[in-house]
Scaffold this active site. Sequence first.
Site, PDB file in Angstrom:
ATOM      1  N   CYS A 141       1.001  -0.497   0.211  1.00  0.00           N
ATOM      2  CA  CYS A 141      -0.085  -0.149   0.193  1.00  0.00           C
ATOM      3  C   CYS A 141       0.796   0.924  -0.166  1.00  0.00           C
ATOM      4  O   CYS A 141       1.810   1.033   0.818  1.00  0.00           O
ATOM      5  CB  CYS A 141      -1.105   0.067   0.894  1.00  0.00           C
ATOM      6  SG  CYS A 141      -1.984   1.105   1.357  1.00  0.00           S
ATOM      7  N   ASP A 169       0.112   3.754   1.688  1.00  0.00           N
ATOM      8  CA  ASP A 169       0.149   4.424   3.277  1.00  0.00           C
ATOM      9  C   ASP A 169       2.064   4.562   3.553  1.00  0.00           C
ATOM     10  O   ASP A 169       2.507   3.678   3.731  1.00  0.00           O
ATOM     11  CB  ASP A 169      -0.594   3.149   3.674  1.00  0.00           C
ATOM     12  CG  ASP A 169      -1.154   4.384   5.561  1.00  0.00           C
ATOM     13  OD1 ASP A 169      -0.571   4.950   5.768  1.00  0.00           O
ATOM     14  OD2 ASP A 169      -2.048   4.407   5.896  1.00  0.00           O
ATOM     15  N   ARG A 181       2.744   4.242   6.435  1.00  0.00           N
ATOM     16  CA  ARG A 181       3.109   4.389   7.725  1.00  0.00           C
ATOM     17  C   ARG A 181       3.747   2.794   7.340  1.00  0.00           C
ATOM     18  O   ARG A 181       3.805   2.053   8.532  1.00  0.00           O
ATOM     19  CB  ARG A 181       2.288   4.319   8.815  1.00  0.00           C
ATOM     20  CG  ARG A 181       1.531   5.494   9.142  1.00  0.00           C
ATOM     21  CD  ARG A 181       0.243   5.257   9.495  1.00  0.00           C
ATOM     22  NE  ARG A 181      -0.761   5.070   8.769  1.00  0.00           N
ATOM     23  CZ  ARG A 181      -2.334   5.297   8.608  1.00  0.00           C
ATOM     24  NH1 ARG A 181      -2.674   5.028  10.297  1.00  0.00           N
ATOM     25  NH2 ARG A 181      -2.821   4.731   7.978  1.00  0.00           N
ATOM     26  N   HIS A 185      -2.097  -4.151   5.263  1.00  0.00           N
ATOM     27  CA  HIS A 185      -2.191  -3.333   6.613  1.00  0.00           C
ATOM     28  C   HIS A 185      -3.570  -2.755   7.092  1.00  0.00           C
ATOM     29  O   HIS A 185      -4.507  -2.380   6.536  1.00  0.00           O
ATOM     30  CB  HIS A 185      -1.343  -1.884   6.166  1.00  0.00           C
ATOM     31  CG  HIS A 185      -2.026  -0.529   6.284  1.00  0.00           C
ATOM     32  ND1 HIS A 185      -2.460   0.001   6.297  1.00  0.00           N
ATOM     33  CD2 HIS A 185      -1.822  -0.234   4.318  1.00  0.00           C
ATOM     34  CE1 HIS A 185      -2.741   1.270   5.888  1.00  0.00           C
ATOM     35  NE2 HIS A 185      -2.156   0.745   4.583  1.00  0.00           N
ATOM     36  N   CYS A 205      -6.739   0.329   7.142  1.00  0.00           N
ATOM     37  CA  CYS A 205      -6.265   0.570   5.388  1.00  0.00           C
ATOM     38  C   CYS A 205      -7.117   1.462   4.780  1.00  0.00           C
ATOM     39  O   CYS A 205      -8.479   1.154   4.878  1.00  0.00           O
ATOM     40  CB  CYS A 205      -6.228  -0.518   4.186  1.00  0.00           C
ATOM     41  SG  CYS A 205      -5.146  -0.068   2.914  1.00  0.00           S
TER      42      CYS A 205
HETATM   43 CO    CO Z   1      -3.756   1.119   3.109  1.00  0.00          CO
END
Ligand code: CO
Length: 209
Positions: free
Chosen positions: A42, A44, A46, A98, A101
């Site tokens: 992803c 993302d 993090r 994750h 999400c």
């Molecule tokens: Co995500």
Amino acid sequence: MQLIKKLMLENKAWAQSKVDLDANYFKKMAIEQNPKYLWIGCADSRVPPSEITNTDPGEMFVHRNIANLVVHTDTNLLSVLQYAVEVLEVPHIIVCGHYNCGGVKAALSGQSLGLIDNWVRNIKDTYFTNLKEVDAIENEAARVNRLVELNVIRQVNNLAHTAIIQKSWAQKKYPYIHGWVYDLSTGHIKEIQTMSPDTVINKAHKYNF
Ligand code: CO
């Protein structure tokens, strides 16, 4: 501009720290790459793949998009996949989702978000396929997290349904495909699924070489 200046300064400091440890670090790095993993994760912020797996530059070939999707009309992902499998010959592909999400939450929310609806639609299809199971979960966060897992399983299967993977399985007996989920709240990765090169593909998705 301070935010950008910070990155440039940090880059200089990082490069120097590598050279301090090994004067030839970048000379060796510039010659070639020989990664053993393709990571599909992803976007993302993090979930930085090399950091959470403690891998160095050169160890992991990476593709990231919203909600780590493998879409069979996405020429960006397919080009990365073909290069990783046919040229770099990676023995392992990891699809890593994750928990919590945002893309998966969007698929469950029913809220229209504009253009991104069309991307998230892929997750909605997985929700639809597993509607009874997901809707039976009372807790909202747990519902999201189960769909995160189901989404990873879907993407592992999508990979197995590409001609790129099936050709490599037939001719080279690799790569293995791993479905993982990263837990933002603990830093730990959970293994959800492993698919080996001898997996039998259903008749509808099977290619012959
Ligand atoms: Co995500």
